[in-house]
Enzyme design. Structure first.
Site, PDB file in Angstrom:
ATOM      1  N   GLY A 215     -89.894  -6.480  14.083  1.00 22.20           N
ATOM      2  CA  GLY A 215     -88.482  -5.934  13.815  1.00 22.20           C
ATOM      3  C   GLY A 215     -88.278  -4.115  14.570  1.00 22.20           C
ATOM      4  O   GLY A 215     -87.398  -3.694  14.707  1.00 22.20           O
TER       5      GLY A 215
ATOM      6  N   GLY B 203     -85.939   2.016  17.039  1.00 19.90           N
ATOM      7  CA  GLY B 203     -84.725   3.067  17.198  1.00 19.90           C
ATOM      8  C   GLY B 203     -83.387   2.005  17.547  1.00 19.90           C
ATOM      9  O   GLY B 203     -82.353   2.835  17.580  1.00 19.90           O
TER      10      GLY B 203
ATOM     11  N   LYS C 179     -76.442  -9.940   1.497  1.00 22.05           N
ATOM     12  CA  LYS C 179     -77.632  -9.193   0.837  1.00 22.05           C
ATOM     13  C   LYS C 179     -77.408  -9.364  -0.489  1.00 22.05           C
ATOM     14  O   LYS C 179     -76.418  -8.647  -1.192  1.00 22.05           O
ATOM     15  CB  LYS C 179     -77.425  -7.672   1.450  1.00 22.05           C
ATOM     16  CG  LYS C 179     -78.368  -6.966   0.778  1.00 22.05           C
ATOM     17  CD  LYS C 179     -79.682  -6.959   1.359  1.00 22.05           C
ATOM     18  CE  LYS C 179     -81.043  -6.017   0.741  1.00 22.05           C
ATOM     19  NZ  LYS C 179     -82.075  -6.104   1.483  1.00 22.05           N
TER      20      LYS C 179
ATOM     21  N   LYS D 154     -86.452  -5.282   8.841  1.00 22.12           N
ATOM     22  CA  LYS D 154     -85.630  -6.477   8.667  1.00 22.12           C
ATOM     23  C   LYS D 154     -84.080  -6.568   8.602  1.00 22.12           C
ATOM     24  O   LYS D 154     -83.450  -7.503   9.105  1.00 22.12           O
ATOM     25  CB  LYS D 154     -86.161  -6.808   6.995  1.00 22.12           C
ATOM     26  CG  LYS D 154     -85.635  -8.213   6.486  1.00 22.12           C
ATOM     27  CD  LYS D 154     -86.125  -8.731   5.305  1.00 22.12           C
ATOM     28  CE  LYS D 154     -85.789  -7.634   3.891  1.00 22.12           C
ATOM     29  NZ  LYS D 154     -86.722  -6.587   3.971  1.00 22.12           N
TER      30      LYS D 154
ATOM     31  N   GLU E 133     -72.118  -1.736  21.154  1.00 13.35           N
ATOM     32  CA  GLU E 133     -72.287  -2.296  22.328  1.00 13.35           C
ATOM     33  C   GLU E 133     -73.923  -2.359  22.951  1.00 13.35           C
ATOM     34  O   GLU E 133     -74.257  -2.922  23.552  1.00 13.35           O
ATOM     35  CB  GLU E 133     -71.308  -1.280  23.561  1.00 13.35           C
ATOM     36  CG  GLU E 133     -69.752  -1.686  23.337  1.00 13.35           C
ATOM     37  CD  GLU E 133     -69.511  -0.708  21.951  1.00 13.35           C
ATOM     38  OE1 GLU E 133     -68.293  -0.931  21.604  1.00 13.35           O
ATOM     39  OE2 GLU E 133     -70.167   0.209  21.624  1.00 13.35           O
TER      40      GLU E 133
END
EC number: 6.3.3.3
Length: 223
Positions: free
Chosen positions: A167, A199, A37, A15, A206
């Site tokens: 995700g 990952g 958050k 998420k 970038e």
């Protein structure tokens, strides 16, 4: 201001990384974006989901409340003897980021019905804010059921779901995952906006900006 709520089909479905991808995409599209958050658990000050989003995108993240143990927020607060979040105060905090043309992305905790306090969930926050949802989902075996349950639960509460985001897509998806990618929109009735590669959270800013291109932006509600 446009407010979007980012929730998940479960915890650990990517998420925060999906939130960062959406922040990256909105920023690249020229939108002023604010990632929020409301409640962070299990992380010290200076760490956590808002910090991860900021590291990946360069866009400052904001959090409101922290509870010490990595549990559902209401349980973490209860065990620490701390006051639980008050829905009206969280709503006011989110709205304090109002600004012309601004997109505010509010990341929940875990899934749609995880309790931020004993009496309310991220679904209740979305309802109070009249904010549509983006649902981050796992992609492997069992994910169709979880995605459909989440979308159905949202709709039963009168909430709009703008789309799904995978995700953490494996580099070599198995058969179940490959089939799920085509089936998500069929069983939920909402589009799959794209998937982040597993990952992606370890990439440079970038590299992450390039990875985020795999997720397309949702059509924003008017007004």
């Amino acid at each position: 201001m446009t407010i979007l709520i980012v929730t998940g089909t479960n915890t650990d479905v990517g998420k925060t990384i999906a939130t960062a991808a959406l922040v990256s995409r909105f920023a690249a599209a020229g939108k002023e974006v604010r990632p929020l958050k409301p409640v962070q658990t299990g992380e010290p000050v200076g760490q956590g989901d808002a910090t991860t989003v900021e590291r990946l995108t360069g866009v400052r993240g904001h959090d409101l409340l922290r509870f010490p143990e990595p549990l559902a927020p209401n349980l973490s607060a209860r065990r620490a003897g701390m006051a639980q979040p008050v829905l009206a105060e969280v709503v006011a905090w989110v709205r304090s980021f109002d600004g012309p043309g601004r997109v505010v992305l509010v990341e929940g905790a875990g899934g749609l019905l995880v309790r931020l306090a004993d009496e309310w969930t991220i679904a209740d926050l979305a309802a109070e804010l009249a904010a549509p949802l983006l649902v981050v989902t796992s992609t492997g075996l069992g994910s169709l059921n979880a995605a459909e349950l989440t979308v159905e639960a949202a709709r039963r509460r009168g909430l709009e779901v703008l789309g799904l985001v995978g995700g953490a897509l494996p580099a070599e998806p198995d058969l179940a995952t490959q089939l799920n990618l085509a089936e998500f929109a069929v069983v939920t009735g909402v589009p799959l906006l794209g998937c982040l590669q597993a990952g992606a959270g370890g990439l440079s800013p970038e590299g992450f900006a390039q990875a985020a291109l795999q997720v397309r932006l949702p059509s924003l509600p008017e007004g």
